[in-house]
Every structure is written in C-alpha cells, then in structure tokens.
Design an enzyme around this catalytic site. Structure first.
Site, PDB file in Angstrom:
ATOM      1  N   CYS A  12       0.853  -1.183   0.000  1.00  0.00           N
ATOM      2  CA  CYS A  12       0.000   0.000   0.000  1.00  0.00           C
ATOM      3  C   CYS A  12       0.892   1.238   0.000  1.00  0.00           C
ATOM      4  O   CYS A  12       1.769   1.382   0.842  1.00  0.00           O
ATOM      5  CB  CYS A  12      -0.888  -0.040   1.240  1.00  0.00           C
ATOM      6  SG  CYS A  12      -1.367   1.573   1.838  1.00  0.00           S
ATOM      7  N   GLU A  13       0.670   2.108  -0.971  1.00  0.00           N
ATOM      8  CA  GLU A  13       1.567   3.255  -1.095  1.00  0.00           C
ATOM      9  C   GLU A  13       1.324   4.311  -0.026  1.00  0.00           C
ATOM     10  O   GLU A  13       2.128   5.207   0.157  1.00  0.00           O
ATOM     11  CB  GLU A  13       1.473   3.880  -2.488  1.00  0.00           C
ATOM     12  CG  GLU A  13       0.176   4.614  -2.769  1.00  0.00           C
ATOM     13  CD  GLU A  13       0.171   5.204  -4.183  1.00  0.00           C
ATOM     14  OE1 GLU A  13       0.952   4.758  -5.027  1.00  0.00           O
ATOM     15  OE2 GLU A  13      -0.646   6.113  -4.418  1.00  0.00           O
ATOM     16  N   HIS A  14       0.226   4.202   0.680  1.00  0.00           N
ATOM     17  CA  HIS A  14      -0.051   5.200   1.722  1.00  0.00           C
ATOM     18  C   HIS A  14       0.615   4.853   3.044  1.00  0.00           C
ATOM     19  O   HIS A  14       0.870   5.736   3.855  1.00  0.00           O
ATOM     20  CB  HIS A  14      -1.559   5.342   1.930  1.00  0.00           C
ATOM     21  CG  HIS A  14      -2.276   5.768   0.684  1.00  0.00           C
ATOM     22  ND1 HIS A  14      -3.468   5.225   0.262  1.00  0.00           N
ATOM     23  CD2 HIS A  14      -1.933   6.677  -0.256  1.00  0.00           C
ATOM     24  CE1 HIS A  14      -3.829   5.784  -0.871  1.00  0.00           C
ATOM     25  NE2 HIS A  14      -2.916   6.663  -1.222  1.00  0.00           N
ATOM     26  N   HIS A  15       0.853   3.584   3.291  1.00  0.00           N
ATOM     27  CA  HIS A  15       1.432   3.177   4.586  1.00  0.00           C
ATOM     28  C   HIS A  15       2.674   2.304   4.453  1.00  0.00           C
ATOM     29  O   HIS A  15       3.276   1.948   5.459  1.00  0.00           O
ATOM     30  CB  HIS A  15       0.380   2.407   5.400  1.00  0.00           C
ATOM     31  CG  HIS A  15      -0.855   3.208   5.697  1.00  0.00           C
ATOM     32  ND1 HIS A  15      -1.979   3.147   4.905  1.00  0.00           N
ATOM     33  CD2 HIS A  15      -1.116   4.098   6.678  1.00  0.00           C
ATOM     34  CE1 HIS A  15      -2.901   3.972   5.390  1.00  0.00           C
ATOM     35  NE2 HIS A  15      -2.403   4.558   6.464  1.00  0.00           N
ATOM     36  N   GLN A  17      -5.015  -0.443  -4.610  1.00  0.00           N
ATOM     37  CA  GLN A  17      -5.646  -1.609  -5.239  1.00  0.00           C
ATOM     38  C   GLN A  17      -6.409  -1.235  -6.514  1.00  0.00           C
ATOM     39  O   GLN A  17      -6.409  -1.991  -7.490  1.00  0.00           O
ATOM     40  CB  GLN A  17      -6.577  -2.272  -4.216  1.00  0.00           C
ATOM     41  CG  GLN A  17      -7.151  -3.587  -4.701  1.00  0.00           C
ATOM     42  CD  GLN A  17      -8.061  -4.224  -3.677  1.00  0.00           C
ATOM     43  OE1 GLN A  17      -7.804  -4.135  -2.481  1.00  0.00           O
ATOM     44  NE2 GLN A  17      -9.124  -4.861  -4.130  1.00  0.00           N
ATOM     45  N   CYS A  50      -2.999  -2.178   6.580  1.00  0.00           N
ATOM     46  CA  CYS A  50      -3.203  -0.875   7.213  1.00  0.00           C
ATOM     47  C   CYS A  50      -4.613  -0.731   7.762  1.00  0.00           C
ATOM     48  O   CYS A  50      -4.852   0.066   8.659  1.00  0.00           O
ATOM     49  CB  CYS A  50      -2.877   0.258   6.239  1.00  0.00           C
ATOM     50  SG  CYS A  50      -3.745   0.148   4.674  1.00  0.00           S
ATOM     51  N   HIS A  55      -6.189  -5.369   3.536  1.00  0.00           N
ATOM     52  CA  HIS A  55      -5.131  -4.369   3.687  1.00  0.00           C
ATOM     53  C   HIS A  55      -4.641  -4.333   5.127  1.00  0.00           C
ATOM     54  O   HIS A  55      -5.422  -4.077   6.041  1.00  0.00           O
ATOM     55  CB  HIS A  55      -5.646  -2.985   3.283  1.00  0.00           C
ATOM     56  CG  HIS A  55      -5.889  -2.861   1.810  1.00  0.00           C
ATOM     57  ND1 HIS A  55      -5.206  -1.986   1.017  1.00  0.00           N
ATOM     58  CD2 HIS A  55      -6.722  -3.538   0.987  1.00  0.00           C
ATOM     59  CE1 HIS A  55      -5.614  -2.110  -0.236  1.00  0.00           C
ATOM     60  NE2 HIS A  55      -6.539  -3.052  -0.281  1.00  0.00           N
TER      61      HIS A  55
END
Ligand SMILES: [Zn+2]
Length: 244
Positions: free
Chosen positions: A129-132, A170, A200, A198
C-alpha cells in the site's frame, strides 16, 4: 520520458500475425517495454554496481533509524541484520517498475480462433500500500474474450505480479493489469476483479479484521455487455458483491 501514461486501449482488427508488431510501442507500454515506470526506474535499471550498493546502504540507514525511533535496541541479535534484510526486501517488493512487459509475455501470444471466455481465477497477490508502506494481499481473477489470439495462461499471473511489485493502491493495480492485457493481446474485452485485505486497515484504526476490499475493471465487451460481465462475475464467485 516514456510517454506511456495515456489511457484507452488500442483497438483494431489486425490478425494475430502482425498484431505483436503493431502494439509493441503502445500508449501504455514504452519502446523499452516498461509500463508506468517510476520516476527513478531508468536510473535504477542502468546504475553501476557501486551506485546500486549505495542505494541499498541508504535504505538500510533509513531502516536503522526506524528501529531506533520505535525504541528498540537495534544492536540486539535479532535485529542486527534487519536493516540489510529490509533493504533487500524493499528492492524485491518494488522490482516490478523495471520489468519489461514483452520479456514477460515472451512470445506467448498464439493465433487461435477461440471466442469464448478465458478465466484465470485466484491469482495470489501481495503488494505494498503506497499510503502506509505495508502489505495488502489477496486474490485476483482475470478474464478475457479472445479476438484472433490467446495468451499463455501463466502470463496473466506474471503481468499481475509485475504490477503488484510496486507501491500501489488496489484500484490502480486492478486497472493497470486490465489495461496491459488489453494492449498486449487486443482481445474483445478484459475483466479483472481483485479482493484483498489491507494490513493498514486490519491492524490499525478501526481494526476491521475481516474486511475485504474489492475492486474491478472491465474493458471492451465486458463493459459493453451486461450479460458477459455478469457471466464473468458468476464464474469467479464475485457476483454476490455486485448488483448485476
Ligand atoms: Zn494503507
């Protein structure tokens, strides 16, 4: 730049014979076979072994900082080699940026007058996941209806892998896989559904352990024809999630 961030599939009525040549430099796949590379992908692909070692060192130092900042003893035996292992793992988790689509397809597109739906179900996916920067894992289901040619089935999973080994969301992962298959194979249509969990979401905040995120991308005849789309969703067992 590679000029490959355009969207919209190439359509046409070529036979399988000249099909490959005509799509080798598409809006999404550059002349060197990369699709949606990162800003530093070329540099990473072309660097000297010294530069590659310096890159690993840099990641290693960052991991060392994290260990210290979370209040760990970075010198205890279990953690001594963790920064190095982390750096190596991170390079593997992101190697998909530099993979060449045509090397992956490797000539496995064959002329065939098969016009029925082809489905590969339950492809295991692990991505970041590119956010976390934590994993999301799940299953991807890919279907297509050929138009003069078919692709080696394992190649569909390889394409999914290539886009998983990047920093992703995703939704984008699902779309990139569908768009790429549309480009390299030029079938009548492509449908991709992904269901995943996910890290996260399940380990922080709301802690919804069982929550499943479902994304889909349908192109060509799957988009145009509700019956075709519905048949695909039933066959992959995802229909319960849709109002079709
Ligand atoms: Zn996340």
């Amino acid at each position: 730049m590679n000029g490959n961030d355009g969207h919209g599939a190439v359509t046409g009525d070529q036979g399988a014979g000249n099909q490959l040549e005509s799509v080798k430099n598409t809006p999404m796949i550059s002349a060197n076979g990369l699709a949606w590379p990162g800003m530093g992908t070329q540099e990473r692909l072309q660097e000297s072994s010294d530069a590659a070692a310096a890159r690993l060192d840099k990641i290693q130092n960052a991991a060392q900082t994290i260990l210290e900042c979370v209040g760990e003893d970075a010198n205890r035996p279990g953690l001594l080699n963790t920064p190095k292992r982390f750096a190596q793992a991170m390079m593997v988790f992101t190697e998909g940026y530099g993979q060449n689509v045509w090397d992956i397809v490797n000539g496995a597109i064959f002329p065939e007058n098969h016009n029925e739906m082809v489905i590969v179900k339950d492809i295991d996916i692990s991505s970041l996941c590119e956010h976390h920067l934590v994993p999301f894992t799940g299953k991807m289901h890919i279907g297509y209806i050929p138009h003069h040619s078919v692709i080696g089935l394992s190649k569909l999973a390889r394409i999914a892998d290539m886009f998983s080994r990047r920093l992703q969301v995703q939704e984008r992962l699902t779309k990139q896989v569908a768009d790429t298959i549309m480009e390299v194979l030029q079938p009548q249509g492509v449908a991709v559904v992904m269901e995943s969990t996910h890290m996260c979401m399940v380990t922080r905040g709301v802690q919804k352990q069982a929550s499943l995120t479902i994304t889909s991308c349908v192109l060509g005849c799957f988009k145009a024809d509700e019956k075709t789309r519905s048949e695909f969703l039933s066959l992959v067992g995802a229909r319960r999630h849709y109002n079709t």
